[in-house]
Design a protein around this motif. Structure first.
Motif: not given
Length: 578
Positions: A79-84, A98-102, A106-112
């Motif tokens: 991620i970078d500041e563009s997520w702001s 970027r690069g996440s399979s989710y 929310a799903e990215h961090f829930k998955g882990a």
């Protein structure tokens, strides 16, 4: 946990409730850290104890994925500041790194976190708040809150003058004055508290819907145009259930029928007690930030009855710290997660850390050399329990660590000492044939490396990621000619005795007897003697120092019997011959 289970069962019986619900809540706003894990483990252990007693019970875990994206966290890869530009949108509507399979943030961090909970044997029913709100499941509760907004505002108003804790203060571990003397690591909570405080606490920013302009409304729409929650309710027609809002971010204005449209949520301090009622929750603990004066748990006592329920039993839990994480993962932003801990320790041991302390006791998870002592304590407990000498509290903690109400959790078939496995991994560089040779010499019951897994893999990961480079073991390539030439007669005699019997019993036990026995023989004692004169003990220490110098060129190292076992008889003899 038994006493909490007693209290919950008594409350259920008093209210005529057959099915008991214990609850947790997690916001996947970023990496879910080891402090958040306590939010799950306390209800898990209580629910599990209730189920062991044959009562109907479930553990519900609310994923607060409909919460707003508050800020771009530091240290998250991809991620970078563009997520702001997504600040103010639901976490479920924010793109994943970027690069996440989710499909979403929310799903990215829930998955882990879900994967870690699976390894830990945590049985729960997950509830996506995005799905609940978007499906209209809460429409009746939302309309009720809007009808009762004056009463809600009056209750909240009585508590708005309370002093709320600041985010940094709320993360300091609670002091209970009776920390066990065998606590692992440094001052509990310091490192984790500092890292989490830097990101801020979701609870510290609790929203009650208060407005400095206009009437009070407990519902916050997400803008239909820009998808953000920078909205201000300007009117509500109770007869038609029509809410009108204006977005301060994009200027969009719209009216929506709350009996048919689902594009927003109740503010947190109203949302939480509403969910207690909806899920019929009897037990849900929370941290200091949720239980300080004026915060959500305190106010929830008075708001829950509006929705036809009582505030659950909810003890406050202390925070979890870390002991010296040597190499923080850059993807974690310096805040260790359950996945980080499970990379270096077995699920049994991580469960034990969370169950052996009362919820109000702070503790630390060891990532530094203290993990060796932690494992020594765990193995000692395991031996006491299997030998029938463990105290009732020890037996209960061990049972809850290795089993759940659903059955036994998978462990390491042949649990060789963790510190020994670290030495093996360090000295062999992960060469499987050498690891097997050494481990079979340590324990004859090991047939394949799988018998030592997963503990072997955890130890190897610790060596590769957490061990101080200065503590890594490097065996001398050539004998130390100068040191060998300068040996005293007493030292020469000791090495001769060692080399004479070096290969008589080339096992861990045999080498232990040999290394410790040489000074005893020199003193005219039997190698089986346990009570030794101070002079013999000093002679043992001197021999150990000499062997470390000749084998490693250092003052210390792994336990000598383990070191010699790893090096092998030929190389050991070559480095000690004089």
């Amino acid at each position: 946990m038994s006493r909490l289970a007693d209290e919950v069962i008594a409350a259920a019986d008093a209210r005529g409730i057959d099915h008991i619900v214990c609850a947790s809540g997690l916001s996947p706003s970023g990496p879910i850290h080891l402090g958040n894990l306590r939010e799950v483990m306390v209800p898990h252990f209580v629910a599990d104890e209730i189920k062991r007693r044959g009562r109907s019970c479930e553990h519900v875990l609310s994923w607060d994925d409909y919460d707003r994206f508050r800020k771009v966290p530091q240290g998250v890869q991809g991620i970078d500041e563009s997520w702001s530009e997504h600040i103010g949108r639901p976490l479920s509507a924010v793109p994943a790194p970027r690069g996440s399979s989710y499909p979403s943030w929310a799903e990215h961090f829930k998955g882990a976190m879900a994967e870690a909970l699976g390894q830990l044997g945590v049985d729960y029913r997950g509830i996506s708040q995005t799905q609940m709100y978007a499906s209209g499941a809460y429409r009746g509760q939302i309309l009720l809150a809007m009808r009762e907004r004056a009463a809600i505002d009056e209750i909240l108003g009585r508590h708005r003058t309370k002093i709320d804790q600041a985010p940094g203060d709320s993360l300091a571990p609670a002091s209970n004055g009776d920390e066990a003397t065998d606590e692992v690591g440094d001052k509990p909570g310091d490192e984790l508290a500092e890292a989490v405080a830097a990101e801020g606490s979701g609870a510290a920013g609790e929203d009650d819907g208060a407005s400095t302009v206009g009437d009070y409304y407990p519902y916050k729409p997400y803008c239909h145009a820009c998808g953000k929650d920078f909205t201000q309710v300007t009117a509500y027609d109770e007869a038609a259930n029509t809410l009108t809002y204006r977005c301060t971010a994009c200027g969009h204005e719209q009216s929506m029928d709350l009996s048919r449209e689902d594009h927003g949520k109740l503010v947190w301090k109203v949302d939480w007690p509403m969910r207690w009622a909806y899920e019929r929750v009897l037990f849900e603990p929370s941290g200091v930030d949720h239980q300080s004066p004026g915060s959500s748990f305190a106010v929830g006592e008075f708001l829950a009855p509006i929705f036809g329920w009582e505030r659950p039993i909810g003890p406050m839990y202390a925070f979890v710290g870390i002991a010296g994480m040597a190499k923080m993962s850059s993807s974690r932003g310096g805040v260790p997660t359950p996945a980080d801990a499970l990379a270096i320790m077995e699920p049994h041991v991580l469960r034990w850390l969370y169950v052996r302390r009362r919820p109000n006791q702070a503790f630390s998870v060891a990532f530094n050399n203290e993990i060796h002592r932690l494992y020594d304590e765990w193995d000692a407990l395991r031996r006491k329990v299997s030998g029938g000498t463990g105290q009732p509290g020890d037996q209960a903690a061990h049972l809850r660590s290795v089993t759940t109400a659903e059955g036994e959790l998978t462990g390491t078939p042949v649990p060789v000492a963790y510190r020994a496995l670290c030495s093996v991994a360090d000295l062999t560089g992960g060469a499987a044939d050498q690891e097997l040779r050494i481990l079979q010499a340590m324990d004859g019951s090991i047939a394949t490396l799988d018998d030592a897994r997963p503990r072997l893999d955890k130890a190897a990961t610790w060596v590769a990621t957490q061990a101080d480079p200065e503590d890594r073991t490097v065996v001398r390539a050539e004998p130390d000619a100068a040191a060998l030439a300068g040996l005293s007669e007493h030292q020469r005699e000791a090495l001769d005795l060692l080399l004479r019997d070096l290969e008589v019993d080339w096992t861990l036990e045999g080498l232990t007897t040999l290394v410790y026995g040489v000074p005893k023989i020199q003193a005219g004692l039997d190698v089986r003697d346990k009570k030794l004169p101070p002079a013999v003990k000093a002679d043992q220490r001197a021999l150990f120092a000499l062997l470390y110098r000749l084998l490693l060129g250092a003052d210390t190292g792994p336990r000598l019997p383990t070191l010699m076992l790893c090096i092998g008889p030929a190389r050991t003899r070559a480095l000690l011959a004089h």
